[in-house]
Design an enzyme around this catalytic site. Structure first.
Site, PDB file in Angstrom:
ATOM      1  N   HIS A  97     -13.200 112.428   4.659  1.00 51.17           N
ATOM      2  CA  HIS A  97     -12.908 112.616   5.866  1.00 51.17           C
ATOM      3  C   HIS A  97     -14.549 112.336   7.197  1.00 51.17           C
ATOM      4  O   HIS A  97     -14.954 113.058   6.927  1.00 51.17           O
ATOM      5  CB  HIS A  97     -11.987 113.267   6.305  1.00 51.17           C
ATOM      6  CG  HIS A  97     -11.272 113.058   7.988  1.00 51.17           C
ATOM      7  ND1 HIS A  97     -10.070 111.806   7.959  1.00 51.17           N
ATOM      8  CD2 HIS A  97     -11.335 113.682   9.127  1.00 51.17           C
ATOM      9  CE1 HIS A  97     -10.225 112.141   9.379  1.00 51.17           C
ATOM     10  NE2 HIS A  97     -10.375 112.849   9.584  1.00 51.17           N
ATOM     11  N   SER A 156     -10.928 109.564  13.369  1.00 52.84           N
ATOM     12  CA  SER A 156     -10.300 110.763  13.417  1.00 52.84           C
ATOM     13  C   SER A 156      -9.014 110.013  14.797  1.00 52.84           C
ATOM     14  O   SER A 156      -8.332 109.143  15.160  1.00 52.84           O
ATOM     15  CB  SER A 156     -10.699 111.578  13.256  1.00 52.84           C
ATOM     16  OG  SER A 156      -9.625 112.446  12.893  1.00 52.84           O
ATOM     17  N   ASP A 208     -10.095 110.748   1.177  1.00 53.91           N
ATOM     18  CA  ASP A 208      -9.466 111.036   2.257  1.00 53.91           C
ATOM     19  C   ASP A 208      -8.148 111.077   2.613  1.00 53.91           C
ATOM     20  O   ASP A 208      -7.708 110.044   2.123  1.00 53.91           O
ATOM     21  CB  ASP A 208      -9.413 109.696   3.767  1.00 53.91           C
ATOM     22  CG  ASP A 208      -9.072 110.592   5.202  1.00 53.91           C
ATOM     23  OD1 ASP A 208      -8.842 112.027   5.051  1.00 53.91           O
ATOM     24  OD2 ASP A 208     -10.083 109.895   6.463  1.00 53.91           O
TER      25      ASP A 208
END
Length: 319
Positions: free
Chosen positions: A291, A164, A259
Site C-alpha cells: 500500500h 488510499s 496491498d
C-alpha cells in the site's frame, strides 16, 4: 495526576491514539514542509487559504515557467491519503510526490488540505474537498482570486487524483460532479491509487484475513461515526446507486500486489463497467509492492512507472 490524561480510549497504532480526556495523539503523518521552489524540477509551490472560517486550504503547484507556452496547462486536483485521520497536503511525502507529478505531467496542481477525523468526522472531508472544487471553479473564464489558476490552469481539462482515503474522496468528487455539475469545469479523468473502499462481504483474498478486515472496519467506523456500516455508499461503491453518474470519461485505477485493498480496486473496475457509466477504465498493478509504496520509495522502478503512467493518462490526446 488525573488518570484520564493517560488512559487510552481508542488505539489505532501506528497511526494515532485517542485518550479518555479527548486528547488526540497522532503518531504518524505529523511532519510538514513549507512550499518551495524545487531546485531539481523547477516546480514552484505556495499555500492558499480557501475558507478562513473553516481553515480549509490548499497547496498550489506550477511547473517550471520556462517550459510554459501561451497554452494553458491541465489542472490536477489532488487529495492526500491517511485514513481520513493522519497526513496532510503539507506532509513531506505528499509535497514530494505532487511536485514530481507536476514536473512529469507538466500540469498545474491543487493539493487539498481538508479537515480530518476524529476532530472533524466524515463527511467533513468530502464537504471540505467540494468547497475547494467550488473555489477552483470560481476561476472559470479568467475570473477568481488566484493568478496561478487564471493564468496557467485550463479548467476545461481537469483531473482528480488521490491515494488510499484520498482516492475515495476523488471518487466521490467525481460522482458529485456527475450528479450536480461544476460550472466552468470539465473533468476529463480520475486517478485512484490504492483506493480505500470496503464492504461487509469479503472478496478475493480478504476472506482469509480476519484480523486485517477487523482493523479496516474499526478505522471506518472511527472516522465516520454516523455510518450505516461497511456497506455505506461512502465506503462501498457497490452500494451506491449513483455510481453510473461518474462525471468524467476516463478512470485509471492503480493497485499493488501485496496491498490488502487491491481486491477492492479490481472490484471497483468491474462495478464501473456494470454501472452504465459508459467511460473507459484502466487498471495498473505493481508487482511485489504494498500500500502506497510510491510514497515510501518514490524512486523505485514501479513508483517511477506509475508516475509516468499517470502523467501519460493526463496528457493523452495532447498535441
Amino acid at each position: 495526576m488525573d488518570s484520564s490524561t493517560s488512559e487510552i480510549a481508542y488505539d489505532h497504532s501506528p497511526f494515532l491514539k485517542i485518550y479518555k480526556d479527548g486528547r488526540v495523539e497522532r503518531i504518524a503523518g505529523t511532519e510538514v514542509v513549507p512550499p518551495s521552489l524545487d531546485p531539481q524540477t523547477g516546480v514552484e509551490s505556495k499555500d492558499v487559504v480557501i475558507s478562513p472560517e473553516t481553515g480549509v486550504s490548499a497547496r498550489l503547484y506550477i511547473p517550471k515557467r520556462t517550459n510554459q507556452t501561451d497554452r494553458k496547462l491541465p489542472l490536477l486536483v489532488y487529495f492526500h491519503g491517511g485514513g481520513f485521520c493522519i497526513e496532510t497536503a503539507f506532509s513531506p511525502q505528499y509535497h514530494r510526490y505532487v511536485n514530481s507529478l507536476v514536473a512529469e505531467a507538466n500540469v498545474v496542481a491543487v493539493s487539498v488540505e481538508y479537515r480530518r477525523a476524529p476532530e472533524h468526522p466524515l463527511p467533513t472531508a468530502y464537504n471540505d474537498s467540494w468547497a475547494v472544487l467550488e473555489w477552483v471553479a470560481s476561476h472559470a473564464d479568467g475570473k477568481g482570486p488566484e493568478e496561478w489558476l487564471t493564468n496557467y490552469g485550463d479548467l476545461e481539462r481537469v483531473f482528480f487524483a488521490g491515494d488510499s482515503a484520498g482516492a475515495n474522496i476523488a471518487h466521490h468528487m467525481g460522482l458529485r460532479v456527475g450528479a450536480e455539475g461544476l460550472d466552468g469545469v470539465k473533468v476529463e479523468g480520475i486517478v485512484l491509487v490504492h483506493p480505500y473502499f470496503w464492504g461487509t462481504e469479503p472478496i478475493g483474498g480478504e476472506a482469509t484475513e480476519a484480523e486485517s478486515r477487523a482493523k479496516v472496519d474499526r478505522l471506518w467506523r472511527f472516522t465516520c461515526p454516523a455510518t450505516s456500516g461497511s456497506d455505506d455508499p461512502y465506503i462501498n461503491p457497490a452500494s451506491d446507486p449513483k455510481l453510473g453518474s461518474m462525471g468524467c470519461g476516463r478512470v485509471l485505477i492503480c493497485v499493488a500486489e501485496q496491498d490488502f485493498l487491491k481486491y477492492r480496486g479490481w472490484y471497483y473496475r468491474d462495478l464501473l463497467g456494470k454501472s452504465g457509466w459508459g467511460g473507459v477504465v484502466e487498471v495498473m498493478e505493481a508487482s511485489g509492492n504494498d500500500h502506497v509504496f510510491h510514497l515510501v520509495d518514490p524512486v523505485c522502478e514501479n513508483a517511477v512507472a506509475m508516475l509516468k503512467r499517470t502523467a501519460a493518462f493526463i496528457n493523452r490526446g495532447e498535441p
